[in-house]
Design an enzyme around this catalytic site. Sequence first.
Site, PDB file in Angstrom:
ATOM      1  N   GLU A 153       0.846  -0.991   0.182  1.00  0.00           N
ATOM      2  CA  GLU A 153       0.173  -0.065   0.052  1.00  0.00           C
ATOM      3  C   GLU A 153       0.596   1.108  -0.216  1.00  0.00           C
ATOM      4  O   GLU A 153       2.345   1.773   0.288  1.00  0.00           O
ATOM      5  CB  GLU A 153      -0.976   0.262   1.474  1.00  0.00           C
ATOM      6  CG  GLU A 153      -1.862  -1.233   0.718  1.00  0.00           C
ATOM      7  CD  GLU A 153      -2.856  -1.023   2.245  1.00  0.00           C
ATOM      8  OE1 GLU A 153      -4.027  -1.583   2.330  1.00  0.00           O
ATOM      9  OE2 GLU A 153      -3.094  -0.864   3.304  1.00  0.00           O
ATOM     10  N   CYS A 156       3.299   8.504   0.588  1.00  0.00           N
ATOM     11  CA  CYS A 156       3.849   7.996   1.973  1.00  0.00           C
ATOM     12  C   CYS A 156       3.926   6.499   1.568  1.00  0.00           C
ATOM     13  O   CYS A 156       3.094   5.333   0.530  1.00  0.00           O
ATOM     14  CB  CYS A 156       3.180   7.370   3.082  1.00  0.00           C
ATOM     15  SG  CYS A 156       3.737   6.496   4.373  1.00  0.00           S
ATOM     16  N   CYS A 185       6.668  -7.584   6.437  1.00  0.00           N
ATOM     17  CA  CYS A 185       8.088  -6.953   8.309  1.00  0.00           C
ATOM     18  C   CYS A 185       8.030  -7.514   8.328  1.00  0.00           C
ATOM     19  O   CYS A 185       7.250  -8.048   9.195  1.00  0.00           O
ATOM     20  CB  CYS A 185       7.340  -4.819   8.516  1.00  0.00           C
ATOM     21  SG  CYS A 185       8.761  -4.459   9.278  1.00  0.00           S
ATOM     22  N   CYS A 241       7.657  -5.255  15.759  1.00  0.00           N
ATOM     23  CA  CYS A 241       6.656  -3.864  16.580  1.00  0.00           C
ATOM     24  C   CYS A 241       5.456  -4.312  17.520  1.00  0.00           C
ATOM     25  O   CYS A 241       4.732  -4.961  16.267  1.00  0.00           O
ATOM     26  CB  CYS A 241       7.090  -2.305  16.328  1.00  0.00           C
ATOM     27  SG  CYS A 241       8.754  -2.183  15.417  1.00  0.00           S
ATOM     28  N   CYS A 268       2.461  -2.229  15.279  1.00  0.00           N
ATOM     29  CA  CYS A 268       1.705  -2.215  14.613  1.00  0.00           C
ATOM     30  C   CYS A 268       1.211  -3.393  13.480  1.00  0.00           C
ATOM     31  O   CYS A 268       2.037  -4.254  13.905  1.00  0.00           O
ATOM     32  CB  CYS A 268       3.264  -1.957  13.531  1.00  0.00           C
ATOM     33  SG  CYS A 268       3.276  -1.472  11.780  1.00  0.00           S
ATOM     34  N   CYS A 308      -1.136   5.361  10.301  1.00  0.00           N
ATOM     35  CA  CYS A 308       0.256   5.074  10.266  1.00  0.00           C
ATOM     36  C   CYS A 308       0.004   3.988  11.178  1.00  0.00           C
ATOM     37  O   CYS A 308      -1.058   3.313  12.012  1.00  0.00           O
ATOM     38  CB  CYS A 308       0.895   6.079  11.481  1.00  0.00           C
ATOM     39  SG  CYS A 308       1.116   7.844  11.076  1.00  0.00           S
TER      40      CYS A 308
HETATM   41  N1  SAH Z   1       9.898   1.008   9.986  1.00  0.00           N
HETATM   42  C1  SAH Z   1       9.893   2.251   9.450  1.00  0.00           C
HETATM   43  C2  SAH Z   1       8.573   2.524   8.929  1.00  0.00           C
HETATM   44  C3  SAH Z   1       7.400   2.298   9.411  1.00  0.00           C
HETATM   45  S1  SAH Z   1       7.167   4.378  10.250  1.00  0.00           S
HETATM   46  C4  SAH Z   1       9.879   3.166  11.300  1.00  0.00           C
HETATM   47  O1  SAH Z   1       9.427   2.086  11.878  1.00  0.00           O
HETATM   48  O2  SAH Z   1      10.225   3.103  11.453  1.00  0.00           O
HETATM   49  C5  SAH Z   1       5.694   3.581  10.369  1.00  0.00           C
HETATM   50  C6  SAH Z   1       5.391   4.144  11.887  1.00  0.00           C
HETATM   51  O3  SAH Z   1       3.952   4.486  12.273  1.00  0.00           O
HETATM   52  C7  SAH Z   1       6.479   4.342  12.511  1.00  0.00           C
HETATM   53  O4  SAH Z   1       6.822   5.306  13.721  1.00  0.00           O
HETATM   54  C8  SAH Z   1       5.192   3.570  13.942  1.00  0.00           C
HETATM   55  O5  SAH Z   1       5.857   3.803  15.473  1.00  0.00           O
HETATM   56  C9  SAH Z   1       4.542   3.924  13.909  1.00  0.00           C
HETATM   57  N2  SAH Z   1       3.404   3.335  14.025  1.00  0.00           N
HETATM   58  C10 SAH Z   1       2.815   2.140  13.870  1.00  0.00           C
HETATM   59  N3  SAH Z   1       2.487   1.201  14.242  1.00  0.00           N
HETATM   60  C11 SAH Z   1       0.808   2.682  15.220  1.00  0.00           C
HETATM   61  C12 SAH Z   1      -0.074   2.460  15.226  1.00  0.00           C
HETATM   62  N4  SAH Z   1      -0.825   1.445  14.694  1.00  0.00           N
HETATM   63  N5  SAH Z   1      -0.691   3.319  15.032  1.00  0.00           N
HETATM   64  C13 SAH Z   1       0.253   4.454  15.434  1.00  0.00           C
HETATM   65  N6  SAH Z   1       1.551   4.521  14.848  1.00  0.00           N
HETATM   66  C14 SAH Z   1       2.087   3.563  14.354  1.00  0.00           C
END
Ligand code: SAH
Length: 344
Positions: free
Chosen positions: A93, A106, A113, A117, A120, A334
């Site tokens: 996406e 974005c 991935c 985390c 996520c 995000c």
């Molecule tokens: N892998 C990279 C790129 C992904 S960026 C990274 O970790 O930076 C995605 C951003 O969204 C990251 O800052 C992550 O911490 C945040 N994120 C992930 N899941 C989320 C969620 N459910 N709600 C809000 N932010 C989230």
Amino acid sequence: MLEKIPFYNLNLNELKSVLNGLGKESFRAQQLFRWIYGLGVTDFNHMSNLAKDFRAELPAKFDLSLPEIITHQKSADGTQKLLFRLFDQKSVEAVLIPSEGRLTLCLSSEVGCNMACKFCFTAKQKLQRKLEAHEIVGQYLASARLLPSGEKITNIVFMGMGEPLDNPEQVFKAIEIFNSDWGLNLSKKKITVSTSGLVPLIPLVTKSGTRLAVSLNAVDDEMRSQIMPINKKWPLQQLLDACRQHAKDSGDKVTLEYVLLEGITDSIDSARKLYQITKNVPCKINIIPFNEHPNSGFKRPSEAQIVAFHNELMRLGAHVLRRKTMGRDISAACGQLTTAAMRA
Ligand code: SAH
């Protein structure tokens, strides 16, 4: 027949050597790039400064196809989410986010991935494969084609699916194509690479001249290791040192992303600790209220708690912004990106 070369994988030297191999002069590479990236012409027949028989050779040599858009959703707030099908049927996406005179794209760097985390949605999918440069550039070109004439993508963020520094070769190749004057000619300073914290690779971001964002998300190693396993390998102090070094070498502030998880990372005490551990890092803090997704086990804090956290950082003098939640109605916010099948 030989397989075609994905055109959007090539940098200037590579295109020159492919053309040399066909017995053509090196300067033909600039001509081709000018037609394709500069003028958006993808029909070789229209490339009027190339000889007719040369034009006729090109379609068999180069593949100019883009990832196919299989769904295109528009949010009430103007955010648009695109689901792309790749050549092997896997999908990723990308999200177009309008705000205050900007239009940010974005991008995804991987299918799924491996960073795991806990909060996520993409992480649930595990890594299926890394994208190639042409699939990253392809997300941009296919998205740009959807825009009404006059509208342009102004910023690119690698904040979609995947960990860009887990796929550095292809990501920085795509960045070279985005940034070069023979390529898409976009400013490096309008491109941001966001990482969960692959510390040894952060200097690659510095070297590329793009902006760095780091998903900090916690204020001590115990909590960070629980929600972001990568922290066990490269703990907070090393990560913050790498951020400081990047700021020093690039002259740019680092964006520190901080997800607010109710009862976990959102206390006023955490806000104070966040200020303490980052006050020596030239940075802006981006607080991101958690976006919910099915069975995540986490909650978005109340509006009052989000505001209190934000206010405390402001009171302390931090440079802090709250990331506006965009596209939540289409699961484009995000941490909500995944392959369609996952949602079913
Ligand atoms: N892998 C990279 C790129 C992904 S960026 C990274 O970790 O930076 C995605 C951003 O969204 C990251 O800052 C992550 O911490 C945040 N994120 C992930 N899941 C989320 C969620 N459910 N709600 C809000 N932010 C989230």
